[in-house]
Design a protein around this motif. Structure first.
Motif, PDB file in Angstrom:
ATOM      1  N   LYS A 281      -2.004   0.789   9.517  1.00 38.70           N
ATOM      2  CA  LYS A 281      -1.149   1.946  10.064  1.00 38.70           C
ATOM      3  C   LYS A 281      -0.514   3.091   9.102  1.00 38.70           C
ATOM      4  O   LYS A 281       0.067   2.343   8.181  1.00 38.70           O
ATOM      5  N   ARG A 282      -0.675   3.992   9.524  1.00 33.48           N
ATOM      6  CA  ARG A 282      -0.197   5.084   8.431  1.00 33.48           C
ATOM      7  C   ARG A 282       1.194   5.144   8.396  1.00 33.48           C
ATOM      8  O   ARG A 282       2.006   5.312   9.470  1.00 33.48           O
ATOM      9  N   GLU A 283       1.769   5.273   7.130  1.00 31.55           N
ATOM     10  CA  GLU A 283       3.164   5.458   7.142  1.00 31.55           C
ATOM     11  C   GLU A 283       3.571   6.890   7.135  1.00 31.55           C
ATOM     12  O   GLU A 283       3.245   7.706   6.491  1.00 31.55           O
TER      13      GLU A 283
ATOM     14  N   LEU B 275       1.052  -1.146   0.054  1.00 29.57           N
ATOM     15  CA  LEU B 275       0.088  -0.122   0.153  1.00 29.57           C
ATOM     16  C   LEU B 275       0.914   1.221  -0.025  1.00 29.57           C
ATOM     17  O   LEU B 275       2.014   1.204   0.598  1.00 29.57           O
ATOM     18  N   PRO B 276       0.581   2.076  -0.684  1.00 31.02           N
ATOM     19  CA  PRO B 276       1.136   3.389  -0.859  1.00 31.02           C
ATOM     20  C   PRO B 276       1.663   4.212   0.320  1.00 31.02           C
ATOM     21  O   PRO B 276       2.749   4.725   0.824  1.00 31.02           O
ATOM     22  N   ARG B 277       0.573   4.387   1.203  1.00 32.62           N
ATOM     23  CA  ARG B 277       0.660   5.074   2.607  1.00 32.62           C
ATOM     24  C   ARG B 277       0.403   4.428   3.800  1.00 32.62           C
ATOM     25  O   ARG B 277       0.350   5.093   4.873  1.00 32.62           O
ATOM     26  N   PHE B 278       0.069   3.025   3.609  1.00 37.56           N
ATOM     27  CA  PHE B 278      -0.442   2.382   4.755  1.00 37.56           C
ATOM     28  C   PHE B 278       0.088   1.126   4.906  1.00 37.56           C
ATOM     29  O   PHE B 278       0.785   0.567   3.968  1.00 37.56           O
ATOM     30  N   THR B 279       0.234   0.423   6.107  1.00 35.80           N
ATOM     31  CA  THR B 279       0.449  -0.901   6.135  1.00 35.80           C
ATOM     32  C   THR B 279      -0.400  -1.771   7.205  1.00 35.80           C
ATOM     33  O   THR B 279      -1.101  -1.294   7.791  1.00 35.80           O
ATOM     34  N   LEU B 280      -0.757  -2.794   6.327  1.00 37.94           N
ATOM     35  CA  LEU B 280      -1.626  -3.641   7.138  1.00 37.94           C
ATOM     36  C   LEU B 280      -1.023  -4.568   8.122  1.00 37.94           C
ATOM     37  O   LEU B 280      -0.339  -5.376   8.093  1.00 37.94           O
TER      38      LEU B 280
END
Length: 468
Positions: free
Chosen positions: A253-255, A221-226
């Motif tokens: 979780k937002r990067e 994901l470009p701006r998140f992490t599962l």
């Protein structure tokens, strides 16, 4: 012997046909057995016609429940495979996902003879021929099936009556977000599946045992992490009954690295650039004004660009605190120059007043000297002079010892050295108030900004999300 021959592999029968010394009857028998094996899949059509033929199966009637009783609800087990998560939109509060959705249930009306394991399952592509659960995605905004090259759907019917339904779909689902900690936040997005018309008396959804939710490896994901996902039940009660419901909670979780580079570091740089005016000369009015106005406008543009990508919420976000304080510091640096300019003009006015007063005193002293010279030359005027010593009968003569002691004490009091304050001594090096304001600002602004950073990061980095 015939049964043994039919068990002969087809390639061996072909060799027998090519051999010259094989009897013709044996060869014909071998060919007949080979044709039976090669055309054995035609039995599937006969089985489908047998179990789904006219008057044999009605797709409008739900299957029997547990132990084949009609009173018990039909149990449908669900599992999903997350293929991709394309985007998570903060402004619209939604996310898009592509998944393979599977349902499995028991329908005893679809039992058939597997011919000793020769038919493992029957495959259908038309879902209208068998009974289907009326499942729908309750938080869906948009969705579509995939039909390239063929419709990505199949139904498998197993010999013991089990039905497996699998389909690939793309969904856009709503995800209400709490942005109080943005961009240091974690978001929980749900995928909810429920029955639309069948109540729990007729239909119950259950998660498949073992591993009900699977995620593709290397999900990016470009701006998140599962971080993780949780499965749960969310049965709902309405005035028409209770309906079975399943849900998957996806914790994202937002990067932070993206926002650190794009927002936090540029804001820090703008605040530090605004402090450059403290080191410029107070007479450099165009330079200091242009620097303050430019940094203020740039900071305001940065703030408006950040808010444009976020929904207008009624609470204060973490990024609002950061941009608001940075904007305040830049605005304070501009106001500091206004104060310095006012103090500089006040110092100049005070200096001019001192010069005028000094000039008036000099002129007055010159006039007194001229008048004294005239009086000395005339010699006719007499002045009454007060005696410098006391009379013998005065009060001082009555107690000469006490009077002398009081004079000694007064001299000691006046001769005691004053304690010097280090800050006052350091500020005394800068004679004008405008210069003192600049010097104090050079120290105060960085210290206060560093204190703000300490409080800000310690508050938001170690604060748990309310939704967790």
């Amino acid at each position: 012997m015939m049964s043994d021959l039919c068990k002969t592999p087809w390639w061996l029968c072909a060799l027998l046909l090519l051999a010259a010394n094989v009897p013709d009857a044996w060869a014909r028998l071998c060919v007949r057995c080979t044709q039976q094996k090669m055309n054995f899949r035609e039995k599937e059509k006969q089985v489908l016609d047998q179990i789904l033929g006219p008057g044999r199966y009605d797709a409008r009637i739900r299957p029997s429940g547990i132990n084949g009783t009609a009173d018990n609800p039909t149990i449908v087990k669900v599992n999903i495979f997350l293929r991709s998560i394309s985007k998570i939109d903060d402004y619209k509060m939604e996310y898009s996902v592509q998944l393979t959705f599977r349902e499995q249930w028991m329908d005893e009306r679809l039992k058939f003879n597997d011919f000793k394991g020769k038919i493992k399952y029957l495959t259908l592509t038309d879902a209208n021929r068998v009974w289907m659960p009326d499942l729908f995605f309750s938080n869906e905004k948009e969705g579509h099936f995939h039909n390239i090259i063929m419709p990505n759907v199949y139904i498998r019917i197993f010999p013991y009556g089990s039905v497996l339904y699998s389909i690939r779909i793309s969904l856009t689902l709503s995800c209400p977000m709490n942005l109080k900690l943005y961009p240091l936040d974690r978001q929980v997005c749900s995928l909810r599946m429920a029955s639309y018309g069948w109540t729990t008396d007729d239909l119950v959804f259950l998660w498949k045992d073992g591993d009900p939710v699977q995620v593709v490896k290397n999900l990016h994901l470009p701006r998140f992490t599962l971080e993780k996902f949780l499965t749960d039940y969310c049965n709902s009660k309405t005035n028409t009954g209770e309906y079975s419901c399943l849900k998957v909670d996806l914790l994202f979780k937002r990067e932070f690295s993206y926002y650190l580079i794009q927002i936090y570091i540029p804001c820090c740089m703008l605040v530090i650039v605004s402090w450059v005016s403290f080191w410029l000369d107070q007479s450099a009015i165009p330079a200091r004004v242009s620097l303050g106005v430019t940094t203020l406008l740039t900071m305001a543009t940065q703030t408006s660009g950040i808010n444009a990508s976020l929904p207008p919420v009624s609470y204060t976000k973490a990024i609002d605190v950061w941009t608001g304080v940075c904007l305040t510091f830049v605005f304070g640096a501009l106001l500091e120059f206004a104060l310095v300019n006012y103090a500089s003009r006040s110092d100049m006015h005070r200096e001019n007043m001192k010069k005028q007063r000094r000039q008036v005193e000099l002129e007055h002293a010159a006039q007194l000297e001229a008048a004294a010279d005239l009086l000395v030359e005339d010699g006719s005027t007499t002045f009454a002079m007060k005696p410098l010593v006391g009379h013998p009968g005065g009060p001082a003569a009555a107690a000469p010892g006490l009077a002398g002691l009081d004079k000694v004490r007064q001299c000691e009091i006046h001769m005691q050295p004053k304690r010097e304050n280090c800050c006052r001594t350091w500020l005394s090096k800068f004679p004008t108030r405008s210069k003192r304001i600049d010097v104090i600002s050079r120290i105060t602004f960085p210290l206060v900004f560093a204190l703000f950073n300490l409080v800000y990061w310690s508050t938001y980095l170690f604060r748990e999300d309310d939704r967790e």
